[in-house]
Design a protein around this motif. Structure first.
Motif, mmCIF file in Angstrom:
data_model
loop_
_atom_site.group_PDB
_atom_site.id
_atom_site.type_symbol
_atom_site.label_atom_id
_atom_site.label_comp_id
_atom_site.label_asym_id
_atom_site.label_seq_id
_atom_site.Cartn_x
_atom_site.Cartn_y
_atom_site.Cartn_z
ATOM 1 N N LEU A 51 -8.146 -4.270 8.330
ATOM 2 C CA LEU A 51 -8.085 -4.718 6.945
ATOM 3 C C LEU A 51 -6.627 -4.849 6.525
ATOM 4 O O LEU A 51 -5.776 -4.079 6.954
ATOM 5 N N SER A 52 -6.380 -5.822 5.657
ATOM 6 C CA SER A 52 -5.047 -6.024 5.099
ATOM 7 C C SER A 52 -5.135 -6.023 3.578
ATOM 8 O O SER A 52 -6.152 -6.404 3.005
ATOM 9 N N CYS A 53 -4.057 -5.593 2.945
ATOM 10 C CA CYS A 53 -3.977 -5.593 1.489
ATOM 11 C C CYS A 53 -2.589 -6.089 1.106
ATOM 12 O O CYS A 53 -1.592 -5.396 1.347
ATOM 13 N N ASP A 54 -2.527 -7.294 0.558
ATOM 14 C CA ASP A 54 -1.272 -7.837 0.072
ATOM 15 C C ASP A 54 -0.998 -7.281 -1.319
ATOM 16 O O ASP A 54 -1.865 -7.323 -2.195
ATOM 17 N N ALA A 96 8.359 -4.924 4.358
ATOM 18 C CA ALA A 96 8.979 -6.249 4.230
ATOM 19 C C ALA A 96 7.949 -7.273 3.759
ATOM 20 O O ALA A 96 8.258 -8.150 2.956
ATOM 21 N N LYS A 97 6.739 -7.167 4.280
ATOM 22 C CA LYS A 97 5.675 -8.104 3.915
ATOM 23 C C LYS A 97 4.890 -7.623 2.692
ATOM 24 O O LYS A 97 4.046 -8.351 2.177
ATOM 25 N N LYS A 98 5.164 -6.391 2.257
ATOM 26 C CA LYS A 98 4.389 -5.792 1.163
ATOM 27 C C LYS A 98 2.903 -5.860 1.482
ATOM 28 O O LYS A 98 2.096 -6.354 0.679
ATOM 29 N N THR A 158 7.648 -1.187 -3.102
ATOM 30 C CA THR A 158 7.251 -0.540 -1.843
ATOM 31 C C THR A 158 7.300 0.980 -1.931
ATOM 32 O O THR A 158 6.882 1.659 -0.994
ATOM 33 N N SER A 159 7.816 1.524 -3.024
ATOM 34 C CA SER A 159 7.838 2.981 -3.176
ATOM 35 C C SER A 159 6.506 3.535 -3.687
ATOM 36 O O SER A 159 6.310 4.747 -3.711
ATOM 37 N N TYR A 160 5.582 2.646 -4.058
ATOM 38 C CA TYR A 160 4.280 3.111 -4.538
ATOM 39 C C TYR A 160 3.551 3.861 -3.431
ATOM 40 O O TYR A 160 3.663 3.511 -2.251
ATOM 41 N N PHE A 161 2.777 4.856 -3.792
ATOM 42 C CA PHE A 161 1.845 5.409 -2.809
ATOM 43 C C PHE A 161 0.549 4.611 -2.874
ATOM 44 O O PHE A 161 0.203 4.057 -3.919
ATOM 45 N N MET A 162 -0.122 4.531 -1.723
ATOM 46 C CA MET A 162 -1.262 3.626 -1.606
ATOM 47 C C MET A 162 -2.382 4.284 -0.809
ATOM 48 O O MET A 162 -2.174 5.242 -0.067
#
Length: 125
Positions: free
Chosen positions: A20-23, A72-74, A28-32
């Protein structure tokens, strides 16, 4: 407005794999995290990753799933191997602005404000 768009879901036989991918449009410092919800069940945390890259997994997927991010790709990924029928669910990615948080809380849905629309994963023979 932070936006998240999942992709990569589909149907697979038991023992198969999906990625799975999530754009993600936020910093980029967010936690996910990745969450899933099966029909008639509550949403559950599957995997989480801190802004520094520390990861945590639900016991049910430990050793089979891997969360990663390409800053880099977020893009956030969830590599799912050795899939089982009980992995069937709608999978969601989520993100939250950086703040101090215990690693274990990355699997709690109430820690996140931003959510994608979900991608369906079906594991069936």
């Amino acid at each position: 407005q932070v936006q998240l768009v999942e992709s990569g879901g589909g149907s697979v036989q038991p023992g198969g794999s999906l990625r799975l991918s999530c754009d993600f449009s936020g910093d980029t410092s967010y936690f996910m995290g990745w969450f899933r919800q099966a029909p008639g069940k509550e949403r559950e945390g599957v995997a989480g990753i801190s802004g520094a890259g520390y990861t945590i997994y639900a016991n049910s997927v430990k050793g089979r799933f891997a969360i990663s991010r390409d800053s880099a790709k977020k893009t956030l990924y969830l590599q799912m191997n050795s899939l089982k029928p009980e992995d069937t669910a709608m999978y969601y990615c989520a993100a939250e602005e950086p703040r101090p948080i215990a690693l274990g809380r990355l699997l709690r849905s109430d820690e996140y404000h931003y959510w994608g629309q979900g991608t369906q994963v079906t594991v069936s023979s």
